[in-house]
Design an enzyme around this catalytic site. Structure first.
Site, short mmCIF file in Angstrom:
data_model
loop_
_atom_site.label_atom_id
_atom_site.label_comp_id
_atom_site.label_asym_id
_atom_site.label_seq_id
_atom_site.Cartn_x
_atom_site.Cartn_y
_atom_site.Cartn_z
N ASP A 66 -6.21 -20.34 -17.91
CA ASP A 66 -7.70 -19.06 -18.34
C ASP A 66 -8.97 -19.71 -18.79
OD1 ASP A 66 -6.16 -17.08 -17.43
OD2 ASP A 66 -5.06 -16.16 -19.15
N TYR A 109 -3.28 -12.86 -24.40
CA TYR A 109 -2.81 -13.94 -23.96
C TYR A 109 -4.11 -14.71 -24.95
CZ TYR A 109 0.81 -12.76 -21.34
OH TYR A 109 2.01 -11.65 -20.97
N TYR A 156 -3.51 -18.54 -3.88
CA TYR A 156 -3.74 -17.45 -3.79
C TYR A 156 -5.63 -17.62 -3.87
CZ TYR A 156 -6.81 -12.74 -4.01
OH TYR A 156 -7.28 -11.45 -4.13
N GLY A 203 0.37 -1.34 0.21
CA GLY A 203 -0.47 0.27 -0.06
C GLY A 203 0.32 1.31 -0.06
#
Length: 325
Positions: A284, A208, A138, A37
């Protein structure tokens, strides 16, 4: 007027939410270690405490009415390469925070979750009832925190809402005249990367894959304006009920392709964008679009800034300001 702790309030979404809370008349304390941050992103009027999420117990006391929890490591690629960092920061840190809240008697929590908890979608638009099968660390850590919050709500009467974001974009010009926008180091999000190509800071924007089963062959993603996102957090504070953990998706419910984003940036900036098509990235999905029906029903939330050009224009103004233009 209520008093809230905003963890990660020096980051992109956290700073915008902190600004909205202040403008609504609340007291705000921001806890952020400034690892990703920026001190100048903390809105004027908020108390700032520099520190890690594990130090929340030193800040929280019975004067707080709730916590909005944004502090997390959030780079997908890094999470795969350095999973220990993500389990330590995102999960162990959240466990410490929830424990500190219990000790202080603070019984309301709004958590910044993510669409990455779903992984490869089996159907779109994605509803909260969809199977959760994260494809990276994540997403796995965010899902683990969601499970942690559910347990805390059941066992200790926590009032909690998790908001699963899709693609957040745009910028917010607060009433103080300060604009809060997106900046990451390194940058990985599409709209800021296209801006870098527009400014000549990168030679081209990589696309991509242009052979997906979509109208123009490029991936489609759901983009939501950061100010709409912030408004959902304030509504979530009102909707949180003791002993319950509500999970809501936040998105526009419609998507834009990579090429549509690039064309929008061209229109907004009036600049040419060099494009280079590359191969697909592993993992993806062709389309990621949210169903936000539950947020509409449970929170009374509807995005007020759904147009892509408006989102891009706000983000572009912030980018020019940041670059001194």
């Amino acid at each position: 007027m209520s008093k809230y702790l905003v963890t990660g309030g020096a980051g992109y979404v956290g700073s915008v939410v902190a600004a909205h809370l202040l403008e609504a008349g609340h007291q705000v304390t921001v806890l952020d270690d400034l690892s990703t941050g920026f001190r100048e992103a903390v809105p004027a009027g908020a108390e700032f405490v520099e520190g890690r999420i594990q130090e929340a117990g030193k800040v929280l006391d019975g004067s707080f009415d709730g916590v909005l929890h944004f502090a997390a490591s959030s780079q997908v690629g890094e999470s795969v390469a350095d999973p220990e960092k993500y389990w330590r920061n995102n999960v162990a840190g959240s466990l410490e925070l929830v424990g500190a809240m219990r000790v202080a008697g603070v019984r309301k929590l709004v958590f910044s979750s993510t669409a990455a908890t779903y992984g490869e979608p089996e159907a779109v638009p994605i509803a909260e009832t969809a199977r959760t099968a994260p494809t990276n660390t994540y997403g796995a850590t965010k899902l683990a925190v969601d499970h942690l919050i559910t347990s805390e709500a059941v066992a200790h009467d926590l009032a909690a809402v998790s908001l699963r974001y899709f693609n957040v974009a745009g910028a917010y010009a607060g009433s103080s005249g300060v604009t809060f926008g997106e900046r990451h180091e390194p940058e990985s999000h599409l709209i800021p990367l296209v801006f870098q190509a527009a400014l000549g800071q990168r030679p081209h924007i990589a696309v991509y894959g242009d052979d997906y089963p979509t109208p123009d062959g490029t991936c489609i993603r759901d983009y939501i304006h950061v100010a709409d996102l912030a408004e959902a957090h304030l509504l979530a504070l009102d909707a949180a009920k003791p002993g319950e953990h509500l999970i809501c998706n936040l998105g526009n419910g419609s998507g834009f392709s990579v090429r549509e984003v690039i064309e929008s940036v061209k229109r907004v900036t009036g600049r040419e964008i060099p494009v280079q098509v590359a191969g697909r990235r592993a993992g993806d999905p062709a389309v990621l679009v949210a169903s936000a029906a539950r947020a509409h029903e449970a929170l009374g939330w509807t995005p007020r800034r759904p147009e892509l050009d408006d989102i891009v224009a706000d983000a572009w103004r912030f980018t020019l300001e940041k670059n001194g233009q």
